[in-house]
Design a protein around this motif. Structure first.
Motif, PDB file in Angstrom:
ATOM      1  N   GLU A 193     -57.332 -26.168  45.908  1.00 52.76           N
ATOM      2  CA  GLU A 193     -55.964 -26.362  46.404  1.00 52.76           C
ATOM      3  C   GLU A 193     -55.887 -27.477  47.467  1.00 52.76           C
ATOM      4  N   THR A 194     -54.676 -27.957  47.666  1.00 51.74           N
ATOM      5  CA  THR A 194     -54.385 -28.879  48.757  1.00 51.74           C
ATOM      6  C   THR A 194     -53.239 -28.296  49.587  1.00 51.74           C
ATOM      7  N   PHE A 195     -53.084 -28.858  50.804  1.00 56.16           N
ATOM      8  CA  PHE A 195     -52.067 -28.311  51.707  1.00 56.16           C
ATOM      9  C   PHE A 195     -51.719 -29.342  52.766  1.00 56.16           C
ATOM     10  N   ARG A 196     -50.422 -29.392  53.129  1.00 57.22           N
ATOM     11  CA  ARG A 196     -49.966 -30.251  54.236  1.00 57.22           C
ATOM     12  C   ARG A 196     -50.267 -29.525  55.552  1.00 57.22           C
ATOM     13  N   SER A 197     -51.327 -29.957  56.223  1.00 55.26           N
ATOM     14  CA  SER A 197     -51.892 -29.176  57.329  1.00 55.26           C
ATOM     15  C   SER A 197     -51.533 -29.679  58.718  1.00 55.26           C
ATOM     16  N   GLY A 198     -50.922 -30.821  58.820  1.00 56.07           N
ATOM     17  CA  GLY A 198     -50.543 -31.337  60.136  1.00 56.07           C
ATOM     18  C   GLY A 198     -49.184 -31.985  60.064  1.00 56.07           C
ATOM     19  N   CYS A 199     -48.132 -31.209  60.344  1.00 52.61           N
ATOM     20  CA  CYS A 199     -46.749 -31.629  60.104  1.00 52.61           C
ATOM     21  C   CYS A 199     -45.988 -31.805  61.409  1.00 52.61           C
ATOM     22  N   CYS A 200     -45.389 -32.965  61.592  1.00 53.51           N
ATOM     23  CA  CYS A 200     -44.608 -33.268  62.798  1.00 53.51           C
ATOM     24  C   CYS A 200     -43.112 -33.242  62.485  1.00 53.51           C
ATOM     25  N   TYR A 201     -42.373 -32.634  63.393  1.00 57.95           N
ATOM     26  CA  TYR A 201     -40.916 -32.564  63.268  1.00 57.95           C
ATOM     27  C   TYR A 201     -40.280 -32.835  64.625  1.00 57.95           C
ATOM     28  N   ARG A 202     -39.028 -33.249  64.594  1.00 52.98           N
ATOM     29  CA  ARG A 202     -38.173 -33.281  65.780  1.00 52.98           C
ATOM     30  C   ARG A 202     -36.992 -32.357  65.521  1.00 52.98           C
ATOM     31  N   ARG A 203     -36.744 -31.495  66.483  1.00 51.46           N
ATOM     32  CA  ARG A 203     -35.595 -30.602  66.413  1.00 51.46           C
ATOM     33  C   ARG A 203     -34.850 -30.723  67.730  1.00 51.46           C
ATOM     34  N   GLY A 204     -33.624 -31.252  67.672  1.00 50.92           N
ATOM     35  CA  GLY A 204     -32.912 -31.550  68.906  1.00 50.92           C
ATOM     36  C   GLY A 204     -33.712 -32.566  69.705  1.00 50.92           C
ATOM     37  N   SER A 205     -33.952 -32.253  70.979  1.00 52.19           N
ATOM     38  CA  SER A 205     -34.755 -33.133  71.830  1.00 52.19           C
ATOM     39  C   SER A 205     -36.234 -32.755  71.827  1.00 52.19           C
ATOM     40  N   GLY A 206     -36.605 -31.706  71.089  1.00 49.37           N
ATOM     41  CA  GLY A 206     -37.972 -31.204  71.124  1.00 49.37           C
ATOM     42  C   GLY A 206     -38.813 -31.682  69.957  1.00 49.37           C
TER      43      GLY A 206
END
Length: 247
Positions: free
Chosen positions: A175-188
Motif C-alpha cells: 500500500e501507499t499513503f499520504r503521510s505528511g499533509c499540510c493545510y491552512r484553516r483560517g489563520s492556523g
C-alpha cells in the motif's frame, strides 16, 4: 521558540504492558522530549486531566502549537473543548495531528470529511518518501525515512487534497499513503503526520523527531497583521452614501 502543548489520551500506556514497555512515561513525554531538544517550551496534557482534558482557556492562551495524539477515546473528548481548540486554530494556533488522531474530533471538523483509511497491524516496513524536499518540514531529512516496523495505513485517505504533501509512504504489503499533509484553516496551520503507532518505538527515531521539530517551527503563528472582518470604512476619501443597502 514556540510554546507547545503536547496532548495525549494516555490510556494505552496505562492499560497495556506492551505499550508501557515502549513508552513507560507516555507517548506525550517522548514527543515533548523531542520538541524540547529543538529549544521549544513544552507542556503536556492528557485526556483524564479533569473535564477540560488539560486544555483550559489559560493553557490554550499560552500555546502557540498544539500537538495531538489520540486513538481509542476520541468520543470521550468533550465537544466544548473541541469547539475551543477549533476556534484557536482558526485564530492562528498551529495544530500537529499524529497517527491515529486522524479520527480525532478536531481533525475531522477541520477537514470536513470522514478521515477514514485502510489499516493493518503486521509490523511491516515503511518508507516515507520526501516528495517536497524544499518544504521547511523536510529540513534536515533525506530522500526517505526508513521505519522497520509500523502499522500500515493505506489509501484512500478520505481527507481534502493537502495544500502541500511533504511525505508519502510505501509499505511492505504494497500500500501507499499520504503521510505528511499540510493545510491552512483560517489563520492556523495544520500538519498531519502518519507514523506513531503505540506498540512501536516510532517517536524515538531521530528522523521522526526532526520532522516533529520542523513541523512545530512551520506551524508556529507569525507576526503578521490581525485580519479585520465586517463593515469597513474606506481607506481613500469616497462618497460612501448609498440608499440601496439592505443591511
Amino acid at each position: 521558540m514556540a510554546r507547545v502543548t503536547v496532548w495525549n489520551e494516555h490510556r494505552h500506556e496505562r492499560e497495556s504492558d506492551v505499550v508501557a514497555d515502549v513508552y513507560p512515561e507516555g507517548i506525550h513525554a517522548v514527543v515533548a522530549d523531542a520538541l524540547e531538544e529543538g529549544g521549544h517550551e513544552v507542556r503536556t496534557a492528557t485526556l483524564d486531566e479533569g473535564p477540560e482534558h488539560g486544555l483550559s482557556e489559560a493553557v490554550l492562551d499560552d500555546t502557540d502549537v498544539l500537538v495531538w495524539w489520540g486513538h481509542a477515546a476520541h468520543d470521550e473528548v468533550r465537544d466544548a473543548v473541541v469547539d475551543r481548540v477549533h476556534e484557536r486554530v482558526l485564530d492562528g494556533t498551529g495544530l500537529i495531528v499524529l497517527h491515529s488522531a486522524h479520527y480525532s474530533k478536531i481533525f475531522k471538523r477541520l477537514m470536513g470529511t470522514s478521515c477514514s483509511l485502510k489499516w493493518r497491524e503486521a509490523a511491516e516496513r515503511e518508507r516515507l518518501w520526501t516528495v517536497e524536499p524544499s518544504h521547511p518540514i523536510a529540513d534536515g531529512i533525506g530522500e526517505r525515512i526508513e521505519l522497520d516496523e509500523t502499522e500500515m495505513y493505506g489509501e484512500r485517505f478520505d481527507v481534502p487534497a493537502p495544500d502541500t504533501l511533504v511525505f508519502t509512504s510505501w509499505f511492505e504489503g504494497g500500500e501507499t499513503f499520504r503521510s505528511g499533509c499540510c493545510y491552512r484553516r483560517g489563520s492556523g496551520k495544520v500538519f498531519y503526520f502518519r507514523p506513531g503507532h503505540e506498540t512501536y518505538p516510532i517517536y524515538y527515531d531521530e528522523d521522526v523527531r526532526q520532522v516533529l521539530r520542523n513541523a512545530v517551527d512551520w506551524a508556529e503563528p507569525g507576526d503578521g497583521p490581525e485580519p479585520e472582518f465586517g463593515n469597513a470604512d474606506p481607506i481613500e476619501e469616497i462618497d460612501a452614501s448609498d440608499d440601496r443597502t439592505v443591511h
